[in-house]
Design an enzyme around this catalytic site. Sequence first.
Site, mmCIF file in Angstrom:
data_model
loop_
_atom_site.group_PDB
_atom_site.id
_atom_site.type_symbol
_atom_site.label_atom_id
_atom_site.label_comp_id
_atom_site.label_asym_id
_atom_site.label_seq_id
_atom_site.Cartn_x
_atom_site.Cartn_y
_atom_site.Cartn_z
ATOM 1 C CE LYS A 183 3.533 63.560 37.495
ATOM 2 N NZ LYS A 183 2.683 64.210 36.487
ATOM 3 N N GLY A 236 7.312 56.089 31.260
ATOM 4 C CA GLY A 236 7.548 57.347 30.563
ATOM 5 C C GLY A 236 8.812 57.259 29.743
ATOM 6 C CB SER A 237 10.788 59.845 28.101
ATOM 7 O OG SER A 237 11.038 60.700 29.183
ATOM 8 C CB THR A 238 14.893 56.372 27.957
ATOM 9 O OG1 THR A 238 14.196 55.203 27.508
ATOM 10 C CG2 THR A 238 16.279 55.955 28.430
ATOM 11 N N GLY A 241 13.288 58.458 33.148
ATOM 12 C CA GLY A 241 13.600 57.255 33.920
ATOM 13 C C GLY A 241 15.010 57.303 34.486
ATOM 14 C CD GLU A 258 7.264 48.393 32.268
ATOM 15 O OE1 GLU A 258 7.690 48.305 31.097
ATOM 16 O OE2 GLU A 258 7.100 47.411 33.001
ATOM 17 C CB CYS A 292 6.031 52.274 25.204
ATOM 18 S SG CYS A 292 4.842 51.171 25.933
ATOM 19 C CD GLU A 392 9.670 55.917 22.503
ATOM 20 O OE1 GLU A 392 10.063 56.694 23.386
ATOM 21 O OE2 GLU A 392 9.037 54.883 22.730
#
Length: 490
Positions: A183, A236-238, A241, A258, A292, A392
């Site tokens: 995806k 992707g983003s924290t 996640g 990640e 990242c 970030e």
Amino acid sequence: MATPAQVEPKPGRLFIDGKWVNAASGKTFESINPATGQVLTQLADGDARDADAAVESARRAFESGPWAEMSASDRGRILWKIGDLIDKYNEELGTLETLDNGKPIFESCQVDMPMVAEVFRYYAGWATKIQGETVPVRGPFLHYTLREPIGVVAAIVPWNFPLLLASWKVAPALAAGNTVVVKPAPWTSLTALRLAEIAQEAGLPAGALNVITGSSDELGRALVRHPGVSKIAFTGSTVTGQEIARVSADTLKHVTLELGGKSPNIVLSDADIDGAVRGATIGIFYGKGEVCAAGSRLFVERKIHDDFMQKLVDRAKKIQPGDPLDPKTKFGALVSEPQMNKVLSYIEKGKTEGAKLVAGGGRSPVPNGQGYFVQPTVFDAVKNDMTIAREEIFGPVLAAIEFDDVEEAIREANKNPYGLAAAVWTRDIAKAHRIARRLEAGTVWINTYNNYDPAAAFGGYKMSGYGRELSMHALESYTQVKSVWVNLKD
Ligand code: NAD
């Protein structure tokens, strides 16, 4: 604007079970070129029904049929062929990536696509080397292990390195015998769709690789909830996640994450200053800072601060955003209007919190004023607790922080929830190794920045996630160990 080479974005379809199909809803959404703000093509707007169809196809291919029965050697052969086809279609794929993401064509064609090809060939080699062991257990038994694939892998990919980060998941997953549903991110789906076709051309059986696109996060959520998915491989983003970790707990999926970073890049006074200036520039401005592992916090020892910053600012000012399709361009457009606005709002925050803007700081009007270009931006006199040093930004914004001694640099570098990467610049090699051990990061670069290789593990400490991509370590997370006991008594 340069005219793109002949490329044809796949219009409005999903790739499920080896066939192009419409989204169940029949809906489509626009894919935008961030360098011009213009529509590139329409993409299929998949929803949970399409996720079901893709997972069902992947599950069938995993359980029976040509893929399930294929030898490891033949799997490796197909992966190698995919790598070679990526090379063959380099210009087409690179152009698609640049049109979709805004990254300079030199990055797409000379960095991203060659590494995608290498990743497939690297894991092609591993396919025949995934093996179990015989184990000296107590008693009259033969005990051995089988290292088996996990099942259906959902690869959920972000927009910054669309095909590259997909390859980091697809190649090891297939090498180990899993099947995959990819995806891609809504903004950058084109190269993943083309990959599905290339894999089919290489001989990958139907169902082993499916690609579904959608405009909303609900499509990813449907995969995370799906009982037929055995593993989520996410970049992707924290925040996303964390949600994935929570939701996937209901079905106890294997998960690798990640996530984001706020990586410290430490320059000591005994460093090769010109090399460190180059490294700091590449560390933050390569990939428009939408990387990242970007070295977004630059720690500079006070003794060399003024000289170092002058050189850095001179370099930053020379980097001109330009037409991503021009082979001479080194700095492209940010991926989307919302991402550009997010970066600009961080720049405003830096100013209001008292950091000193010494380069860039605004939009760049190239090439036609419609694209999402932001100037390479440097803030000096940043404090480690300012927003631009803590959060970030995921854009071309550098926060430079002064320090007096090494202990202070290490302490401040580690004082951040993220732990994806870090770097140190010094000519004292023993000191460099000592510092590398103390930095809380999944990757540490010494006198270099932003190096990647299929054989080098990549992943985060702390809030940057868990699990490793690339290298032999990635294979551990795409396999599971079965213990087999055989009674040897008569
Ligand atoms: P994101 O987390 O919003 O989205 C990533 C992917 O997840 C997209 O495909 C998105 O559609 C999907 N998604 C979003 N919400 C979901 C949900 N609830 N469940 C399932 N899937 C969902 O991140 P992004 O905006 O695409 O990418 C930018 C972020 O990714 C940055 O924070 C960056 O640090 C991080 N990133 C990390 C790495 C790494 O290797 N650690 C690499 C690239 C990007």
